[in-house]
Design a protein around this motif. Structure first.
Motif, mmCIF file in Angstrom:
data_model
loop_
_atom_site.group_PDB
_atom_site.id
_atom_site.type_symbol
_atom_site.label_atom_id
_atom_site.label_comp_id
_atom_site.label_asym_id
_atom_site.label_seq_id
_atom_site.Cartn_x
_atom_site.Cartn_y
_atom_site.Cartn_z
ATOM 1 N N LEU B 13 -27.691 -5.908 8.502
ATOM 2 C CA LEU B 13 -29.065 -5.415 8.668
ATOM 3 C C LEU B 13 -29.303 -4.172 7.807
ATOM 4 N N THR B 14 -28.290 -3.299 7.713
ATOM 5 C CA THR B 14 -28.429 -2.106 6.864
ATOM 6 C C THR B 14 -28.622 -2.517 5.407
ATOM 7 N N LYS B 15 -27.813 -3.479 4.977
ATOM 8 C CA LYS B 15 -27.915 -3.952 3.588
ATOM 9 C C LYS B 15 -29.284 -4.571 3.336
ATOM 10 N N ARG B 16 -29.739 -5.369 4.304
ATOM 11 C CA ARG B 16 -31.050 -6.008 4.162
ATOM 12 C C ARG B 16 -32.145 -4.952 4.018
ATOM 13 N N GLU B 17 -32.071 -3.929 4.844
ATOM 14 C CA GLU B 17 -33.087 -2.883 4.839
ATOM 15 C C GLU B 17 -33.050 -2.084 3.532
ATOM 16 N N GLU B 100 -35.699 -12.527 14.098
ATOM 17 C CA GLU B 100 -34.423 -12.981 13.534
ATOM 18 C C GLU B 100 -33.296 -12.064 13.995
ATOM 19 N N THR B 101 -33.605 -10.790 14.057
ATOM 20 C CA THR B 101 -32.611 -9.818 14.494
ATOM 21 C C THR B 101 -32.519 -9.781 16.021
ATOM 22 N N LEU B 102 -33.687 -9.770 16.653
ATOM 23 C CA LEU B 102 -33.710 -9.611 18.116
ATOM 24 C C LEU B 102 -33.036 -10.767 18.858
ATOM 25 N N THR B 103 -33.077 -11.961 18.273
ATOM 26 C CA THR B 103 -32.460 -13.114 18.949
ATOM 27 C C THR B 103 -30.976 -13.247 18.606
ATOM 28 N N SER B 104 -30.454 -12.275 17.872
ATOM 29 C CA SER B 104 -29.031 -12.311 17.521
ATOM 30 C C SER B 104 -28.222 -11.574 18.595
ATOM 31 N N PRO B 105 -26.918 -11.768 18.589
ATOM 32 C CA PRO B 105 -26.096 -11.079 19.600
ATOM 33 C C PRO B 105 -25.776 -9.627 19.263
ATOM 34 N N PRO B 107 -25.703 -5.777 19.307
ATOM 35 C CA PRO B 107 -26.144 -4.795 20.308
ATOM 36 C C PRO B 107 -27.343 -4.005 19.791
ATOM 37 N N TYR B 108 -28.224 -3.630 20.721
ATOM 38 C CA TYR B 108 -29.433 -2.904 20.317
ATOM 39 C C TYR B 108 -29.096 -1.591 19.601
ATOM 40 N N SER B 109 -28.020 -0.938 20.036
ATOM 41 C CA SER B 109 -27.669 0.346 19.419
ATOM 42 C C SER B 109 -27.360 0.163 17.932
ATOM 43 N N ARG B 110 -26.763 -0.983 17.578
ATOM 44 C CA ARG B 110 -26.435 -1.209 16.159
ATOM 45 C C ARG B 110 -27.672 -1.587 15.350
ATOM 46 N N MET B 111 -28.604 -2.282 16.004
ATOM 47 C CA MET B 111 -29.871 -2.567 15.298
ATOM 48 C C MET B 111 -30.547 -1.242 14.949
ATOM 49 N N VAL B 112 -30.636 -0.358 15.937
ATOM 50 C CA VAL B 112 -31.278 0.942 15.726
ATOM 51 C C VAL B 112 -30.541 1.722 14.643
ATOM 52 N N ALA B 113 -29.216 1.722 14.720
ATOM 53 C CA ALA B 113 -28.420 2.471 13.731
ATOM 54 C C ALA B 113 -28.702 1.965 12.323
ATOM 55 N N ALA B 114 -28.855 0.657 12.172
ATOM 56 C CA ALA B 114 -29.107 0.094 10.842
ATOM 57 C C ALA B 114 -30.460 0.562 10.304
ATOM 58 N N ALA B 244 -30.186 13.515 17.514
ATOM 59 C CA ALA B 244 -29.449 12.712 18.500
ATOM 60 C C ALA B 244 -30.369 12.275 19.631
ATOM 61 N N ALA B 245 -31.279 13.200 20.040
ATOM 62 C CA ALA B 245 -32.197 12.871 21.139
ATOM 63 C C ALA B 245 -33.165 11.764 20.730
ATOM 64 N N VAL B 246 -33.734 11.863 19.518
ATOM 65 C CA VAL B 246 -34.708 10.838 19.084
ATOM 66 C C VAL B 246 -33.994 9.493 18.865
ATOM 67 N N ALA B 247 -32.787 9.545 18.298
ATOM 68 C CA ALA B 247 -32.032 8.291 18.110
ATOM 69 C C ALA B 247 -31.711 7.655 19.471
ATOM 70 N N GLY B 248 -31.389 8.518 20.448
ATOM 71 C CA GLY B 248 -31.139 7.997 21.801
ATOM 72 C C GLY B 248 -32.389 7.358 22.379
ATOM 73 N N LEU B 249 -33.540 7.971 22.106
ATOM 74 C CA LEU B 249 -34.812 7.397 22.558
ATOM 75 C C LEU B 249 -35.042 6.034 21.892
ATOM 76 N N ASP B 250 -34.722 5.949 20.597
ATOM 77 C CA ASP B 250 -34.859 4.663 19.878
ATOM 78 C C ASP B 250 -34.078 3.557 20.586
ATOM 79 N N VAL B 251 -32.837 3.875 20.904
ATOM 80 C CA VAL B 251 -31.978 2.858 21.539
ATOM 81 C C VAL B 251 -32.549 2.464 22.901
ATOM 82 N N ALA B 252 -33.003 3.476 23.653
ATOM 83 C CA ALA B 252 -33.567 3.181 24.981
ATOM 84 C C ALA B 252 -34.803 2.292 24.855
ATOM 85 N N LEU B 253 -35.640 2.562 23.849
ATOM 86 C CA LEU B 253 -36.847 1.753 23.659
ATOM 87 C C LEU B 253 -36.486 0.314 23.271
ATOM 88 N N PHE B 254 -35.500 0.167 22.393
ATOM 89 C CA PHE B 254 -35.052 -1.184 22.018
ATOM 90 C C PHE B 254 -34.515 -1.916 23.245
#
Lengths: 329, 262
Positions: B13-17, B100-105, B107-114, B244-254
């Motif tokens: 996902l990082t490469k794609r982005e 395409e991403t959301l239906t993959s296995p 973890p949400y934290s890695r989607m956000v990180a990418a 760190a706080a905003v990234a944590g919020l991202d993960v929680a929202l995902f």
């Protein structure tokens, strides 16, 4: 054997709307299972709950024994989805889109390219591998949707209206392909508006209407539930419907719904007409009527479907049923 | 069937982005190039000669063009980091291919990180491009390379993380434009890019220190020039915590499916 899909009392509410209202269903591993229903019945909601695009309001949903929310990674790892809508990344050529999808499922880059080529060949659009999705024809887009669902080699393939808007030839090609996959062990969940498709392909079908599961049965069982039409043409047209003990008994027992005379044609509407017809022929013969033509017209699955889902015609108070057609414990 | 493990999904996902913006330089690199050439020419050369030198809290006065260079680097970096993450997520939602991403296995934290890493990468690339452009107009050095690297990284990560929130929140293209034009840019312009905050009269000077941009601009300025109006260590710590706080919020929202699922 673990069920491919096992849901119990599955519910989804959007404010006042009940998109799914207590659906319980089991799809056996390796089966070819159809999900039928009119628009708005809840078919796509059901599928989207399985893949995580819709959050359930209540109930339980598992894929190969893995809860679709608590253990979503294992559940989604098993699923390949070809949705009805073209939700495809338009920035990249389709081969790269497939590589990305494979990567999201943990397939290393070193093998993702080979897999992409393999599925593109399988659905017949390998020559278009460097083309972006928007530039494909309608039929090619449908083929691509299937290729994307197959790139992860899923154990459960979910096809939401896979042949919507495609020509007859392509429809048959897709049927052949998914039949081959099913014979190879892949469980197929198919939603379709083409009843013929379900009749031809599915081991079992479930009929949904207004978020409720009306029934689960084989296409044969469903067709047996609808009345057949027996038409007997007589040499000499009688003045009235012949007074036959067989017809009277059939009507008493509820096997025969109606008997009508149309000139020289005696038309009998009966459940499981194939069992009524021999007695009817013998009775007419004994009563001295000469038969010159005979025809049984079987109820189609489409007619059963329309009858069940017709507004006010369906059994809207039906209790949820299990996939084997019996009541749930 | 094998359970997905490792970082393959994240890397893909990082490469794609990253490929998405690298393959469209006309949309991603040319606009900040043109804009910053104009900034340096007009504000740095034409007006800068009239402004003269700017005095900071410590150290020698610096020529105006050198003074605005770090601010322009920050402006470019955060705008692009924010825009990349917010656009990519909102565009994916708008056209539904984020499924395409959301239906993959994965973890949400890695989607956000990418999404954050890719957005921050674009921010750092554009920030570097602006620094190079600046070097053609004035002689610029790097007094505190580690601080420059740390601040460049953290401000890009922070705004990429913020872009994720906005990408999830927006329900129209206008929302994205509004956030960039009416919130991010004003904060940057009042964040000491074009003037020294200590030159402002009270209470504007005190109010300015409530603007997080002041700390970002001064942090990067400290990396380039070795002088700052605020304590760089404290700034870096606060910005890192905020990221760190905003990234944590991202993960929680995902994980909640905010803006993503029904």
């Amino acid at each position: 054997m673990t069920a491919a899909i096992d849901v119990e009392n599955l519910q989804k509410r959007y404010e006042d709307v009940r998109a799914l209202d207590g659906v319980s269903l089991t799809v056996p591993e390796g089966s070819f299972f159809g999900l039928l229903g009119p628009n708005g019945a809840g078919k796509t909601t059901f599928i989207n709950i399985l893949v995580g695009l819709v959050r359930r309001t209540g109930g339980r949903a598992e894929v190969f024994g893995h809860d679709v929310e608590d253990d979503y990674r294992r559940a989604r790892d098993a699923i390949g989805l070809a949705p009805q809508e073209f939700n495809v990344d338009r920035f990249f050529p389709i081969r790269e889109v497939l590589q990305h999808k494979a990567g999201y499922h943990g397939i290393p880059e070193s093998t993702a390219g080979e897999r992409a080529d393999e599925v593109l060949r399988r659905v017949g659009i390998y020559d278009k591998r460097d083309t972006r999705f928007d530039w494909l024809s309608g039929g090619m887009k449908r083929r691509f949707m299937l290729a994307r669902a197959l790139i992860t080699d899923p154990d459960l393939l979910i096809l939401d209206e896979p042949t919507a808007g495609v020509d007859v030839q392509l429809r048959h090609d897709l049927w052949d392909l998914i039949t081959e996959l099913n014979e190879g062990g892949t469980t197929i969940l198919l939603t379709t508006h083409y009843i013929e498709e379900a009749e031809r392909l599915c081991d079992e079908v479930a009929i949904l209407d207004s978020g409720r599961l009306l029934t689960v049965a084989t296409p044969e069982e469903l067709m047996d539930r609808g009345p057949d039409r027996i038409t007997v043409t007589l040499r000499d047209a009688p003045a009235t419907v012949p007074d036959l003990p067989t017809l009277a008994a059939g009507e008493r027992e509820g096997r025969i719904e109606a008997v009508e005379l149309d000139g020289d044609k005696l038309v009998v509407t009966a459940t499981r007409g194939g069992l009524v017809a021999p007695d009817l022929v013998r009775a007419l013969d004994r009563a001295g009527h000469e038969i010159v033509d005979f025809d049984i017209s079987r109820t189609s699955l489409e007619e059963v479907f329309v009858e069940m889902t017709r507004e006010g015609g369906g059994d809207r108070t039906a209790e949820p049923v299990a996939a084997d057609g019996g009541e749930l414990p | 069937m094998s359970l997905v493990s490792g970082l393959t999904g994240f890397k893909t996902l990082t490469k794609r982005e990253i490929l998405r913006f690298l393959r469209r330089p006309r949309n991603t690199f040319v606009p900040p190039f043109v804009t910053n050439v104009l900034y340096f020419a007009v504000f740095g050369v034409i007006l800068g000669d009239r402004v003269g030198e700017i005095s900071l809290a410590d150290g020698d006065p610096v020529p105006y063009i050198l003074f605005i260079l770090p601010g322009l680097v920050v402006l470019g970096a955060i705008s692009n980091a924010f825009e990349n993450a917010s656009f990519s997520i909102f565009h994916g939602r708008w056209n539904e291919y984020i499924e395409e991403t959301l239906t993959s296995p994965m973890p949400y934290s890695r989607m956000v990180a990418a999404y954050i890493v890719a957005g921050a990468t674009r921010g750092i690339l554009v920030g570097s491009l602006i620094a190079v452009i600046g070097a053609f107009f004035t002689s610029v050095g790097v007094a505190r390379p580690l601080y420059l690297l740390a601040f460049g990284l953290v401000v890009s990560l922070l705004f990429a993380s913020f872009g994720v929130v906005v990408g999830l929140w927006a329900d129209d293209w206008d929302n994205l434009t509004m956030m960039n034009q009416f919130i991010v840019r004003p904060l940057v312009f009042f964040g000491g890019v074009f003037y020294a905050v200590r030159e402002l009269p009270s209470p504007y000077q005190e109010l300015s220190f409530l603007n997080p941009m002041v700390y970002m601009v001064n942090g990067v300025r400290y990396g380039f020039l070795g002088v700052s109006e605020v304590d760089p260590v404290w700034s870096l710590a606060v910005l890192t915590g905020l990221t760190a706080a905003v990234a944590g919020l991202d993960v929680a929202l995902f994980e909640r499916g905010y803006g993503l699922t029904d």
